[in-house]
Design a protein around this motif. Structure first.
Motif, PDB file in Angstrom:
ATOM      1  N   PHE A  57      -1.500   6.246   5.863  1.00 33.21           N
ATOM      2  CA  PHE A  57      -1.139   7.725   5.052  1.00 33.21           C
ATOM      3  C   PHE A  57      -0.683   9.242   5.182  1.00 33.21           C
ATOM      4  O   PHE A  57      -1.751  10.210   5.858  1.00 33.21           O
ATOM      5  CB  PHE A  57      -2.963   7.793   4.504  1.00 33.21           C
ATOM      6  N   PRO A  58       0.253   9.080   5.907  1.00 33.53           N
ATOM      7  CA  PRO A  58       0.798  10.342   7.234  1.00 33.53           C
ATOM      8  C   PRO A  58       0.911  11.909   6.172  1.00 33.53           C
ATOM      9  O   PRO A  58       1.587  11.151   5.651  1.00 33.53           O
ATOM     10  CB  PRO A  58       1.939   9.383   8.064  1.00 33.53           C
ATOM     11  N   ALA A  59       0.328  12.617   6.112  1.00 36.57           N
ATOM     12  CA  ALA A  59       0.989  13.655   5.777  1.00 36.57           C
ATOM     13  C   ALA A  59       1.427  14.105   5.476  1.00 36.57           C
ATOM     14  O   ALA A  59       2.426  14.814   4.306  1.00 36.57           O
ATOM     15  CB  ALA A  59       0.042  14.920   6.658  1.00 36.57           C
ATOM     16  N   GLU A  60       2.911  13.481   6.742  1.00 34.09           N
ATOM     17  CA  GLU A  60       4.468  14.654   6.149  1.00 34.09           C
ATOM     18  C   GLU A  60       4.798  12.844   5.024  1.00 34.09           C
ATOM     19  O   GLU A  60       5.686  13.363   4.254  1.00 34.09           O
ATOM     20  CB  GLU A  60       5.161  14.227   7.158  1.00 34.09           C
TER      21      GLU A  60
ATOM     22  N   SER B 205       0.765  -0.799   0.054  1.00 32.75           N
ATOM     23  CA  SER B 205       0.107   0.074   0.103  1.00 32.75           C
ATOM     24  C   SER B 205       0.716   1.632   0.251  1.00 32.75           C
ATOM     25  O   SER B 205       0.976   2.494  -0.743  1.00 32.75           O
ATOM     26  CB  SER B 205      -0.604   0.099   1.165  1.00 32.75           C
ATOM     27  N   SER B 206       1.560   1.496   0.998  1.00 33.62           N
ATOM     28  CA  SER B 206       3.000   2.642   1.045  1.00 33.62           C
ATOM     29  C   SER B 206       3.290   2.663  -0.269  1.00 33.62           C
ATOM     30  O   SER B 206       3.090   4.132  -0.603  1.00 33.62           O
ATOM     31  CB  SER B 206       4.166   1.936   1.699  1.00 33.62           C
ATOM     32  N   GLU B 207       3.721   1.200  -0.935  1.00 37.14           N
ATOM     33  CA  GLU B 207       4.881   1.971  -2.193  1.00 37.14           C
ATOM     34  C   GLU B 207       3.621   2.208  -3.384  1.00 37.14           C
ATOM     35  O   GLU B 207       3.940   2.904  -4.151  1.00 37.14           O
ATOM     36  CB  GLU B 207       5.369   0.158  -2.745  1.00 37.14           C
ATOM     37  N   ALA B 208       2.501   1.686  -2.815  1.00 32.74           N
ATOM     38  CA  ALA B 208       1.505   2.158  -4.348  1.00 32.74           C
ATOM     39  C   ALA B 208       1.108   3.872  -4.397  1.00 32.74           C
ATOM     40  O   ALA B 208       0.776   4.878  -4.868  1.00 32.74           O
ATOM     41  CB  ALA B 208       0.037   1.608  -4.575  1.00 32.74           C
ATOM     42  N   LEU B 209       1.086   4.214  -2.538  1.00 33.91           N
ATOM     43  CA  LEU B 209       0.651   5.641  -2.419  1.00 33.91           C
ATOM     44  C   LEU B 209       1.743   6.668  -2.911  1.00 33.91           C
ATOM     45  O   LEU B 209       1.564   7.754  -3.705  1.00 33.91           O
ATOM     46  CB  LEU B 209       0.403   5.775  -0.812  1.00 33.91           C
TER      47      LEU B 209
ATOM     48  N   LYS C 144       1.925  15.856  -1.167  1.00 30.98           N
ATOM     49  CA  LYS C 144       0.991  16.662  -2.150  1.00 30.98           C
ATOM     50  C   LYS C 144       0.287  15.579  -2.221  1.00 30.98           C
ATOM     51  O   LYS C 144      -1.543  15.913  -2.483  1.00 30.98           O
ATOM     52  CB  LYS C 144       2.282  16.175  -3.465  1.00 30.98           C
ATOM     53  N   LEU C 145      -0.182  14.631  -1.721  1.00 32.12           N
ATOM     54  CA  LEU C 145      -1.293  13.448  -1.659  1.00 32.12           C
ATOM     55  C   LEU C 145      -2.267  14.352  -0.334  1.00 32.12           C
ATOM     56  O   LEU C 145      -3.604  14.115  -0.875  1.00 32.12           O
ATOM     57  CB  LEU C 145      -1.392  12.132  -1.626  1.00 32.12           C
ATOM     58  N   TYR C 146      -1.469  14.451  -0.018  1.00 34.95           N
ATOM     59  CA  TYR C 146      -2.271  15.318   1.500  1.00 34.95           C
ATOM     60  C   TYR C 146      -2.954  16.356   0.833  1.00 34.95           C
ATOM     61  O   TYR C 146      -4.410  16.732   1.097  1.00 34.95           O
ATOM     62  CB  TYR C 146      -1.514  14.917   2.649  1.00 34.95           C
TER      63      TYR C 146
ATOM     64  N   GLU D  30       1.832   9.510  -4.879  1.00 40.11           N
ATOM     65  CA  GLU D  30       2.377  11.020  -4.723  1.00 40.11           C
ATOM     66  C   GLU D  30       2.886  11.303  -6.093  1.00 40.11           C
ATOM     67  O   GLU D  30       3.006  12.694  -5.903  1.00 40.11           O
ATOM     68  CB  GLU D  30       2.670  10.536  -3.615  1.00 40.11           C
ATOM     69  N   ASN D  31       4.048  10.859  -6.597  1.00 39.64           N
ATOM     70  CA  ASN D  31       4.987  10.649  -7.600  1.00 39.64           C
ATOM     71  C   ASN D  31       4.091  11.199  -8.817  1.00 39.64           C
ATOM     72  O   ASN D  31       4.484  11.959  -9.426  1.00 39.64           O
ATOM     73  CB  ASN D  31       6.359   9.672  -7.958  1.00 39.64           C
ATOM     74  N   GLU D  32       3.052  10.574  -9.202  1.00 40.27           N
ATOM     75  CA  GLU D  32       2.568  10.905 -10.601  1.00 40.27           C
ATOM     76  C   GLU D  32       0.924  12.134 -10.627  1.00 40.27           C
ATOM     77  O   GLU D  32       1.619  13.028 -11.573  1.00 40.27           O
ATOM     78  CB  GLU D  32       1.231  10.100 -10.667  1.00 40.27           C
ATOM     79  N   LEU D  33       1.231  13.089  -9.097  1.00 42.42           N
ATOM     80  CA  LEU D  33       0.195  14.299  -9.106  1.00 42.42           C
ATOM     81  C   LEU D  33       0.889  15.038  -9.316  1.00 42.42           C
ATOM     82  O   LEU D  33       1.831  15.403  -8.569  1.00 42.42           O
ATOM     83  CB  LEU D  33      -0.160  14.003  -7.746  1.00 42.42           C
TER      84      LEU D  33
END
Length: 225
Positions: free
Chosen positions: A179-182, A132-136, A186-188, A140-143
């Motif tokens: 899903f920690p903001a730090e 999950s972390s890898e996918a997030l 960008k996703l947050y 994050e990099n795509e946004l």
């Protein structure tokens, strides 16, 4: 706008992110519809009639023609009602939106639900958390812009309502900070912009009600272990 409210129906359940995404799309399009809340522990004859294969929500019914699976429903809505498009008219951009939406479903929704589950096998949990972390991080990099659809909400943003609303809700209950903001700034930021959009705010379920429901279920599962 629909000419007759009876022509459009949605079978759903308040706790479903997939139903929520369909509601957001319908509201963005300005489509009036009849909503039928389902009790998934006691499925209605209507649900079994219109979705005999999967027997789950959402089910979208247009002129008595039923459509299942949220990604399929979202594409159908965008094809039928041309106003306020949620998919680009450019074939390549449409293909990219389909790709990232499937990625969110397969790599984030599925694995994070598994990560939040109460399991005896800690290695299995760690594997799901890592995936999950890898996918997030990939997302994050795509946004690149305010939303995945640019400056306006689009197909991918709507599908990603699970990340913006459901993951923070469940992590507040379980204590597992997926899903920690730090870690995903960008996703947050995107999630806050998305949830504060008037149409999204109006169509996500009441957080307090859902929190109480999921917390009771979670504590019941812990007690039964």
């Amino acid at each position: 706008m629909t000419t007759n409210q009876e022509e459009v129906k949605l079978l759903g359940a308040v706790g479903s992110p997939f139903v929520c995404s369909v509601k957001i799309a319908l509201k963005l399009k300005g489509i009036e519809y009849n909503y039928h809340e389902e009790d998934l522990s006691n499925k209605s004859d209507l649900l079994l009639k219109y979705n005999p294969v999967y027997k789950k929500v959402p089910v979208f019914i247009h002129n008595e023609k039923p459509i299942s699976e949220s990604l399929v429903i979202l594409e159908y809505i965008d094809e039928i009602w041309k106003q306020n498009p949620i998919l680009s008219s450019d074939p390549y951009q449409r293909a990219l939106a389909r790709f990232w939406s499937k990625f969110i479903h397969d790599k984030i929704v599925t694995t994070s639900i598994k990560a939040f589950r109460i399991v005896d096998d800690e290695k299995e949990r760690e594997k799901n958390v890592e995936e999950s972390s890898e996918a997030l991080q990939i997302l994050e990099n795509e946004l690149k812009e305010k939303f995945f659809g640019g400056n306006e909400i689009g197909f991918v943003d709507i599908v990603a309502v699970f990340i913006a609303f459901w993951i923070p809700l469940i992590q507040d209950i379980t204590g597992l900070q997926l899903f920690p903001a730090e870690k995903y700034p960008k996703l947050y930021k995107w999630s806050q912009e998305f949830l504060n959009h008037p149409i999204v705010k109006e169509n996500v379920p009441p957080r307090d009600l859902l929190f109480a429901y999921f917390k009771a279920r979670y504590e019941s599962l812990i007690a039964s272990k």
